[in-house]
Design an enzyme around this catalytic site. Structure first.
Site: not given
Length: 395
Positions: A203, A353
């Protein structure tokens, strides 16, 4: 089906329970229902339920169980409340940021129902403690968000003969079921093997609609109450599939797998195993090779000297809209293999990232295609924000 499920110990405990006048008033809407009544409410008061996780799923399901009159709720959690939790974890408030979730959760549950007993398990559940931890509870509720713990919870429940009330959420999709051999299949019957860890976004990477845990958590709470009361038709042998984007609910039959290694007739699993290893998750991050990483401050130093390196950002487009290192090239990780032609393997490259995990996967892919001058930005863009540019929004 549920009327025949074995809860003899719960029935024995319930026989000695009484409801005082305040409790009769509190649970009046239950007491006038023939499916609950006084005896059913006594069963709820005598029951002991363990919830693994006090986050997205654990928030709504424990709130409703406390309100319903479940007598004892065990909580397993060792995390602290983060600002990003508040979009969905309704047990916690802005004032709780930085506090242990389990402490915040206990306060909110007791505020709902001071008759409740909360047992705090402030440590990770693992193969060394799961059987002992689960033993005294009637129902185990899986509110976790990772495959190693899901398999662990399943196996411990099967070995102990406990019902496992399962739920999972991701983006707009949710699932719920009840795994309870020998009355039905277990989690391994549905998912015999875990997916490769590199293919499973969580998530934190993929996101989740903040309202979604509310619906799935309430389904889990409903199934738990039905099991404890011995009424209705539980989700044993059925997987509920909810799509919030299309607002559809489907049901899939789940059958017992005769070759299941833990609940089948020829079981091979008789004790808890190493679930991190089983799911291919490394317990210890591999030590980076010298020259393989660069810190945010080192990158900032290169830029300040005019040596602006090639920076590859492998996050998703939605994340780029939140924050970005100026001058970076954006190729989301799922598209990287198809867009290698946009990159020069001879040019030194810094890959990043959000926090470093996806960029490490990107570097592994690039190396397979003869890219050699690669460095991973430690801490990802969150590290850049923390150490270099706090004006950017962290997420």
């Amino acid at each position: 089906m549920s009327q025949t499920l074995p809860f003899d110990l719960l029935g024995t405990r319930a026989a000695s329970v009484t409801l005082d006048h305040a409790e009769v008033q509190r649970y009046a809407r239950h007491l006038i229902m023939p499916e609950v009544g006084v005896n059913g409410q006594k069963r709820l008061k005598a029951s002991k339920v363990l919830c693994i996780g006090a986050g997205g799923l654990g928030s709504p399901l424990t709130l409703y169980l406390a309100a319903a009159g479940v007598g004892t709720i065990g909580l397993v959690d060792f995390d602290v409340v983060d600002l990003s939790n508040l979009q969905r974890q309704i047990l916690h408030t802005t004032a709780d940021v930085g506090r242990p979730k389990i402490v915040s959760a206990e306060e909110k549950l007791l505020a709902i129902n001071p008759n409740l007993k909360v047992i705090r398990h402030e440590q990770p559940v693992d193969s060394s403690n799961a059987l002992t931890m689960f033993a005294d509870y009637d129902v185990i509720i899986d509110g976790t968000d990772n495959f190693p713990t899901r398999y662990l919870v399943n196996d411990a429940c099967v070995l102990l003969g406990k019902p496992n009330v399962y739920g999972s959420i991701f983006r707009f999709d949710g699932q719920a079921s009840v795994f309870f051999p020998p009355h039905g299949p277990c989690y391994r019957c549905l998912y015999p093997e875990p997916p490769p860890p590199d293919l499973v976004p969580n998530c934190a990477e993929g996101g989740v609609l903040g309202i979604l845990p509310g619906l799935i958590g309430v389904v889990q709470a409903t199934e738990t109450v039905k099991l404890l009361l011995g009424t209705g038709k539980p989700l044993i042998g059925r997987l509920l599939l909810y799509d919030a984007l299309d607002m559809t609910i489907r049901e899939m039959k789940v059958r017992k797998n005769p070759k299941c290694p833990i609940c089948g007739p020829n079981k091979t699993i008789t004790t808890l195993i190493d679930y991190q290893q089983f799911c291919g998750v490394s317990k210890v991050e591999p030590a980076p090779i010298a020259g393989e990483v660069i810190s945010p401050r080192e990158l900032k130093g290169l830029i300040d000297l005019g040596n602006h390196p090639f920076i590859l950002d492998v996050r998703n487009p939605e994340e780029i809209d939140i924050c970005r290192i100026p001058g970076s090239k954006v190729i989301p990780l799922p598209q990287l293999a198809e867009r290698l032609g946009e990159l020069d393997p001879l040019v030194p490259m810094i890959v990043h990232c959000k926090s470093g995990a996806r960029s490490q996967k990107a570097i592994a892919l690039l190396r397979q295609h003869q890219f050699t001058h690669l460095k991973n930005l430690t801490g990802g863009i969150l590290g850049w924000i923390k150490d270099v540019d706090p004006s950017l929004a962290a997420y």
